[in-house]
Design an enzyme around this catalytic site. Structure first.
Site, PDB file in Angstrom:
ATOM      1  N   LYS A   1       0.973  -1.210   0.067  1.00 53.62           N
ATOM      2  CA  LYS A   1       0.079   0.136   0.024  1.00 53.62           C
ATOM      3  C   LYS A   1       0.913   1.400   0.081  1.00 53.62           C
ATOM      4  O   LYS A   1       0.689   2.007  -1.030  1.00 53.62           O
ATOM      5  CB  LYS A   1      -0.852   0.075   1.559  1.00 53.62           C
ATOM      6  CG  LYS A   1      -2.125   0.995   1.040  1.00 53.62           C
ATOM      7  CD  LYS A   1      -2.940   0.852   2.341  1.00 53.62           C
ATOM      8  CE  LYS A   1      -3.746  -0.313   2.180  1.00 53.62           C
ATOM      9  NZ  LYS A   1      -4.172  -0.934   3.775  1.00 53.62           N
TER      10      LYS A   1
ATOM     11  N   GLY B   1      -7.636  -7.671   5.542  1.00 51.69           N
ATOM     12  CA  GLY B   1      -8.394  -7.735   6.600  1.00 51.69           C
ATOM     13  C   GLY B   1      -7.774  -8.396   7.587  1.00 51.69           C
ATOM     14  O   GLY B   1      -8.422  -8.885   8.789  1.00 51.69           O
TER      15      GLY B   1
ATOM     16  N   ARG C   1      -6.489   0.954  -8.924  1.00 51.06           N
ATOM     17  CA  ARG C   1      -6.126  -0.297  -8.984  1.00 51.06           C
ATOM     18  C   ARG C   1      -6.665  -1.000 -10.558  1.00 51.06           C
ATOM     19  O   ARG C   1      -7.539  -0.317 -11.225  1.00 51.06           O
ATOM     20  CB  ARG C   1      -6.523  -1.274  -8.116  1.00 51.06           C
ATOM     21  CG  ARG C   1      -8.092  -1.335  -8.047  1.00 51.06           C
ATOM     22  CD  ARG C   1      -8.681  -2.135  -6.941  1.00 51.06           C
ATOM     23  NE  ARG C   1     -10.170  -1.510  -6.671  1.00 51.06           N
ATOM     24  CZ  ARG C   1     -10.551  -2.183  -5.534  1.00 51.06           C
ATOM     25  NH1 ARG C   1     -10.131  -2.822  -4.767  1.00 51.06           N
ATOM     26  NH2 ARG C   1     -12.153  -1.717  -5.538  1.00 51.06           N
TER      27      ARG C   1
ATOM     28  N   HIS D   1     -15.199 -41.167 -26.154  1.00 52.56           N
ATOM     29  CA  HIS D   1     -16.112 -40.854 -27.344  1.00 52.56           C
ATOM     30  C   HIS D   1     -16.723 -39.664 -27.371  1.00 52.56           C
ATOM     31  O   HIS D   1     -16.620 -38.749 -28.300  1.00 52.56           O
ATOM     32  CB  HIS D   1     -16.833 -42.257 -27.736  1.00 52.56           C
ATOM     33  CG  HIS D   1     -17.537 -41.925 -28.839  1.00 52.56           C
ATOM     34  ND1 HIS D   1     -18.989 -41.466 -28.931  1.00 52.56           N
ATOM     35  CD2 HIS D   1     -17.207 -41.932 -30.342  1.00 52.56           C
ATOM     36  CE1 HIS D   1     -19.287 -41.248 -30.433  1.00 52.56           C
ATOM     37  NE2 HIS D   1     -18.181 -41.670 -31.382  1.00 52.56           N
TER      38      HIS D   1
END
Ligand code: PEP
Ligand code: MG
Length: 940
Positions: A53, A131, A366, A489
C-alpha cells in the site's frame, strides 16, 4: 466476555528506545519515493520497505496524482518494534516531523478544533493480507475537535457518528476489547428507542452513545479515552505493528507462505470527507467501460456524500460526465489524472475519489476487473494507442478468456443463484466447454427427433456414447454422460463439434427403461430442463440464462490472434539441433468433414492434423456397405463392397482438399476395431431370442448368422486388439481403397488447380516392421493413381506415435515415416496403463483429489512420463530423418499447458478441434514469448 486489557507500554514522545538506530530513516513521506528507491535499491526493495500500500501511494504521488498527503513508517521499524517491544530510536521523532509536513501539505492542523486534520492509520505488508491486520480511522478527533468539526460541516449527526466509531475502534483494535462490549449498549439503546437500523439514529442519539462508549472505554481500559491526539496516533501505530504478530495474521501467513520476517509498514494518511457541503463529493469510476471495453470513462458520483453512500445506493448517483456541469475544473483535473494513471499503470483503472471543499483527492487506483470481451478490446486498443506492445497485449489474454468468448457461457451470477437455490444436480469431467440448456432425452434418435421435428433445445444424456449416437449429439445443445473421461468418445466428438459436454458424472444413475435419471432422491425425467456447464463440469436442474458469441463478429479478438500468429511465425523463436523448427508452433485442426475443415480455416488453422476416416463410415447410407464388407467371406466380396465405398470416400477427401487449398491434410487410415461398425451384440441377441420365442422365422437365420459373426469378432481388450495398422495388415483391402480414394481425390483437385498436400497417416504402429510391410504397398497405389491421372503433387506417408514402443524405437520408425503425429490419447492410455474410457469414472478424480496426480493426464500432457517419451521420439526420429515433421493430434493438442510442452520439445505444429484453434494460436504465441531464443535441448 474478555474485558481484561492487555498491558501496553506506550512509548513516550521523544524517548528513543535504541540509540544506535537513531540515524536511520524510518519514515518516508508519500513524496519521498526517490529516497526510498535509493535506499532499497530497486522497486522490489521499495515494496519490501514501504509495503504494497505504501509503495502504491508513493508511486501514485510520483505520477502526479493528488492522493491525500501522508507518510509511511517502514517495515524495518515494525521489525525493530517486534524484537524490543519499543519504537526504534528516532522513529517517533521522524513521525512527528512527517505529521508537521502533512499539516503543511493539507493546510490543516492535527488536534486543532478550527481546522482539524484527521488521519487514518493502516497496515500495509509487502504482500496483501486483506483484513488480517488493524486499521484505525479518524484519529485526531476529541471533544474539542468534534465541536469544531460540527461547525465546519454543519452535520452534527455525521461528526458524532465518526467519534463513536473512533472510540469503539480504539477499544476493540488498540485495546483488544470484545466488540460485544460496545455492540451491546448500542443494541439496547436502539431497542429502547424502537430503532431497527442505524440510519434511524439522530445526531442526539449518536451524541448520547458517545458518552456511553466513553464510559465503557474507561471501565474496561482503566483510563479515559485519550484526548491527546498524538497519544492516539502513537497507540494506533503500535496497534498496527502488534497486529502483524496477531493470530489472524500469523495463520494467514502460514497458509500463504508469507515470511514473518517481512513485517508490516504503517501508513498514516489524511482523512478527506466528501460530505463537507455542496463543493464536496465522492465517486467511483472505471477509465474504460469494464463490460464492453469501450474507451469511455464510466462512473458515478454524489455531491455532499460519503463513499458508503455511493456503494450502498441510498441516493441515486449521477453519471460521472455530469460532473463537468457542477464542477468543471475538478472534472477536467479528474479526466487528466485518470488519463495519467492509465499511462502510468498501462491498464484500465478502477478509481475511487473524493472532493473535499473543491479539492480533488484520489483515494485508490487499481487495475479494474472486466469481462472477457473488454479484456481483449482494452488490450488491443492499448496496443494500437502504443500504451503497450503487441506482445504485451497477447500475453495479457489468457486462453480461458478466449474460450469464454467462443462458447455460450452461463451468466456467472445466475449460476451462483442456481447453486444457492439448490438447483445443483451433479458434477462430472468438464469435457467440452460452453453452456447448454435443454430438455433431457436418453437416446440419440429421440434427441434428434425432438430437436428437428419439435424444434426443442435438447440435452442428450447417456451412460456413454458410441459412434452411432453422433447424430443425436450433433442435434443436441449439450451432452451429459455418467461414464467416460476426457478422451471418451463423447468428449472427443463433443469437442470436435463444439458441443458443451460433461462426462463421467458418476453420481447420476440413468434408468433407460423408466426414462429418468436420479442423484439420490432427486429425479430428472425425460423432457425436463437441465443446464450443463462444460467449463466447470456442473449440471443444474432448470434453465440458467446464457450469453452467445461468434468469432467473426469479434474484430478485436481476430486482430489479437493475427498478432499471436505473427509472434509464433518469427524466425529464431526456437533454436535447436538440425531439423528442429526455428519458428514457433503452427496450429492445425482435427477435421473429418469438409464443413469442419472450412470452420478450421475460418478459425485460423493452417493444416488438418487428423481426419478420422472411420467417422465417415457411420453415415446411414454407408454403414450397411461397411457391414457387408466386414462380413465378406472372400477377398472378392470384400473388394466389391469397398468399391462401393470408394466414391463416397473420394468425395469426402475432395471436399477436404478443396477447403484446405494449399495447406496440408493428414488423413488417417482406418483405426478402430471392426466390431464398432456392427450392431450391438446384446441387442441383437435379445431380438433373436424374442423371434425364437414368438416362433418368427422370417429373417431369423440372417440375424443368427450375424450374431455368430459378431461373437467371433469379440475381443477381451479391443483397444489393444485388432485395430490400427494391425487391422490393415490383416485386411489390406480397406486401406488400399482408402489410399486410392485419397489420391484420386487429390489428383482431381490438382486438375481443378487446387493445391493439395495429402499426408497419409498409419495409426497404432508399434514396430517398424509393420510399416515395412504396409507402406510400400500403399505408396505403389499412390504412384499408380498419379500415373493414371497424369498429375504430380507433394505427398507424405507417416505414422502416429501412440504406443510407447514406437516412441522408444522412433529412430527406426522414422526411416519409413516421413512424419510423426503423437496420438496422445492412446499414448497416455498405454504409458500409464489407464483405460481412457474408464479411468476418470473409476479412480482418476480420486487420484487428483488425493494429490497422486496433479492434473488429469488425459487433458494435460504428463511431462515427466508421456512427455519424455515424446521428447525422446522427436530427437531420435530427427536423428535418422532431420526433415521429420512432428505434430500432435490427441486431445492435448488444444490444451495450453500441453501446447507449451510441444513448443519446448520441438513439434512443428499442434492439431486440435476447430473450436479450440483460436485458443491454441494464443497458447502457441505465449510459448514463443515465454521461451523466446531458448535452446530447445536446454529448455526442458
Ligand atoms: C490418439 O490416440 O491420440 C488419437 C488422436 O487417436 P484416437 O483418439 O482416434 O484413438
Ligand atoms: Mg489413437
Amino acid at each position: 466476555m474478555a474485558t481484561k486489557v492487555k498491558a501496553k507500554a506506550v512509548v513516550r514522545k521523544g524517548k528513543p528506545a535504541q540509540a544506535s538506530a537513531k540515524g536511520k530513516k524510518w519514515v518516508y513521506l508519500f513524496g519521498e519515493v526517490k529516497a526510498a528507491e535509493k535506499y532499497a535499491g530497486s522497486w522490489e526493495g521499495v515494496r519490501s520497505l514501504l509495503g504494497g500500500k505504501g509503495s502504491g501511494l508513493a508511486d501514485m504521488t510520483r505520477a502526479g496524482v493528488p492522493v491525500p498527503p501522508g507518510f509511511t513508517v517502514t517495515t524495518e521499524a515494525c521489525n525493530g518494534f517486534r524484537t524490543t517491544g519499543k519504537f526504534p530510536a528516532g522513529m517517533w521523532e521522524q513521525a512527528l516531523v512527517a505529521m508537521k509536513q502533512t499539516e503543511k501539505a493539507t493546510g490543516k492542523k492535527f488536534g486543532d478544533a478550527n481546522n482539524p486534520l484527521l488521519v487514518s492509520c493502516r497496515s500495509g505488508a509487502k504482500f496483501s493480507m486483506p483484513g488480517m491486520m488493524n486499521t484505525i480511522l479518524n484519529i485526531g478527533l476529541n471533544d474539542e475537535v468534534v465541536d469544531g468539526m460540527i461547525k465546519l460541516t454543519n452535520n452534527p449527526r455525521f461528526v458524532w457518528d465518526l467519534y463513536r466509531r473512533l472510540i469503539e475502534m480504539f477499544g476493540t483494535t488498540v485495546f483488544n476489547l470484545d466488540d460485544e462490549i460496545f455492540e451491546h449498549p448500542m443494541a439496547e439503546y436502539k431497542a429502547s428507542n424502537g430503532y431497527k437500523v442505524d440510519t434511524e439514529m439522530t445526531a442526539e442519539d449518536w451524541q448520547a452513545l458517545v458518552s456511553t462508549f466513553k464510559a465503557v472505554f474507561t471501565k474496561h481500559v482503566g483510563f479515559d479515552f485519550p484526548q491527546d491526539v498524538y497519544k492516539q496516533l502513537e497507540y494506533a501505530i503500535k496497534a498496527v505493528f502488534e497486529s502483524w504478530m496477531g493470530k489472524r495474521a500469523i495463520d494467514y501467513r502460514r497458509a500463504t507462505g508469507i515470511s514473518d520476517d517481512l513485517g508490516t509498514a504503517v501508513n498514516i494518511q489524511t482523512m478527506v470527507f466528501g460530505n463537507m457541503g455542496d463543493d464536496s463529493g465522492t465517486g467511483v469510476a472505471f477509465t474504460r467501460n469494464p463490460s464492453t471495453g469501450d474507451q469511455k470513462m464510466m462512473g458515478e458520483y454524489l455531491l455532499n456524500a460519503q463513499g458508503e453512500d455511493v456503494v450502498a445506493g441510498i441516493r441515486n448517483a449521477d453519471p460521472i460526465e455530469h460532473l463537468v456541469g457542477s464542477m468543471p475544473k475538478v472534472y477536467k483535473q479528474f479526466m487528466d489524472i485518470t488519463k495519467k494513471l492509465e499511462k502510468h499503470y498501462k491498464d484500465m483503472q478502477d478509481v475511487e475519489f473524493t472532493i473535499e471543499r473543491g479539492k480533488l483527492y484520489m483515494l485508490q487506483t487499481r487495475n479494474g476487473k472486466r469481462t472477457a470481451k473488454s479484456t481483449v478490446k482494452i488490450a488491443v486498443d492499448m496496443a494500437k494507442e502504443k500504451l503497450i506492445s503487441k506482445e504485451e497485449a497477447v500475453l495479457r489474454i489468457t486462453p480461458e478468456t478466449v474460450d469464454a468468448l467462443l462458447h455460450p457461457q452461463f451468466d456467472e451470477s445466475a449460476m451462483k443463484k442456481a447453486e444457492n437455490d439448490g438447483a445443483f444436480f451433479a458434477k462430472g469431467v468438464n469435457a467440452s466447454p460452453g453452456a447448454a440448456v435443454g430438455q433431457v432425452y436418453f437416446d440419440a434418435d429421440t434427441t434428434e427427433k425432438m430437436t428437428k421435428e419439435h424444434k426443442q433445445d435438447t440435452i442428450m444424456v447417456r451412460p456413454f456414447t458410441k459412434p452411432d449416437d453422433v447424430h443425436g449429439m450433433i442435434a443436441s445443445q449439450g451432452v451429459l454422460t455418467s461414464e467416460g473421461g476426457a478422451t471418451s468418445h463423447a468428449a472427443v466428438v463433443a469437442r470436435q463439434f463444439g458441443i458443451p459436454c460433461v462426462v463421467g458424472a458418476s453420481a447420476i444413475k440413468i434408468d433407460l427403461e423408466k426414462r429418468h435419471m436420479t442423484v439420490g432422491d432427486v429425479v430428472v425425467k425425460e423432457g425436463d430442463w437441465i443446464s450443463v456447464d462444460g467449463n466447470t463440469g456442473k449440471v443444474f436442474i432448470g434453465k440458467i440464462p446464457t450469453t452467445a458469441p461468434s468469432l467473426e463478429e469479434q474484430t478485436e479478438l481476430l486482430t489479437l490472434l493475427t498478432w499471436a500468429d505473427e509472434i509464433s511465425a518469427r524466425k529464431g523463436v526456437r533454436v535447436g539441433p538440425k531439423g528442429y523448427p526455428t519458428r514457433g508452433l503452427q496450429v492445425w485442426a482435427n477435421a473429418d468433414y469438409p464443413k469442419d475443415a472450412q470452420r478450421a480455416r475460418a478459425y485460423g488453422a493452417v493444416g488438418i492434423g487428423l481426419c478420422r476416416t472411420e467417422h465417415m463410415f457411420f453415415e446411414p447410407e454407408r454403414l450397411p456397405i461397411v457391414q457387408r464388407m466386414i462380413l465378406s467371406e472372400t477377398s472378392e466380396e470384400r473388394t466389391n463392397a469397398l468399391n462401393e465405398l470408394l466414391p463416397y470416400q473420394r468425395k469426402d477427401f475432395d471436399g477436404l482438399f478443396e477447403a484446405m487449398d494449399g495447406y496440408p491434410v493428414i488423413i488417417r487410415l482406418i483405426d478402430p476395431p471392426l466390431h464398432e461398425f456392427m450392431p450391438d451384440e446384446e441387442k441383437l441377441l435379445e431380438e433373436v431370442i424374442t423371434m425364437r420365442v414368438k416362433g418368427e422365422t422370417e429373417g431369423l437365420k440372417a440375424k443368427e448368422d450375424l450374431l455368430v459373426a459378431i461373437k467371433g469378432m469379440h475381443e477381451s481388450n479391443p483397444m489393444m486388439g485388432m485395430r490400427g495398422v494391425r487391422l490393415s495388415i490383416s485386411m489390406p483391402e480397406i486401406v488400399e481403397m482408402q489410399v486410392r480414394a485419397i489420391f484420386e481425390a487429390a489428383a482431381d483437385c490438382t486438375l481443378r488447380k487446387i493445391v493439395v498436400k495429402p499426408e497419409v497417416m498409419i495409426p497404432l504402429t508399434g514396430t517398424v516392421k509393420e510399416l515395412e510391410w504396409i507402406q510400400p504397398r500403399l505408396v505403389r497405389i499412390a504412384a499408380a493413381v498419379m500415373d493414371e491421372k497424369k498429375v504430380k503433387f507433394e505427398y507424405k506417408f507417416g505414422t502416429m506415435i501412440e504406443i510407447p514402443r514406437a516412441a522408444v524405437t522412433a529412430a527406426e520408425i522414422a526411416k519409413y515415416a516421413e512424419f510423426f503425429s503423437f496420438g496422445t490419447n492412446d499414448l497416455t492410455q498405454m504409458t500409464y496403463g489407464y483405460s481412457r474410457d474408464d479411468a476418470e469414472r473409476n479412480f482418476l478424480i480420486t487420484y487428483q483429489e488425493q494429490g497422486i496426480l496433479e492434473k488429469n493426464p488425459f487433458q494435460t500432457i504428463d511431462r515427466g512420463g508421456v512427455g519424455k517419451l515424446m521428447d525422446w521420439a522427436i530427437a531420435e526420429g530427427r536423428k535418422s530423418r532431420p526433415t521429420l515433421e512432428v505434430g500432435i493430434c490427441g486431445e492435448h493438442g488444444g490444451d495450453p499447458d500441453s501446447i507449451e510442452w510441444c513448443h519446448i520439445i520441438g513439434n512443428n505444429y499442434v492439431s486440435c478441434s476447430p473450436f479450440r484453434v483460436p485458443i491454441a494460436r494464443l497458447a502457441a504465441a505465449h510459448a514463443s514469448l515465454k521461451h523466446a531464443g531458448k535452446k530447445i535441448a536446454e529448455d526442458k
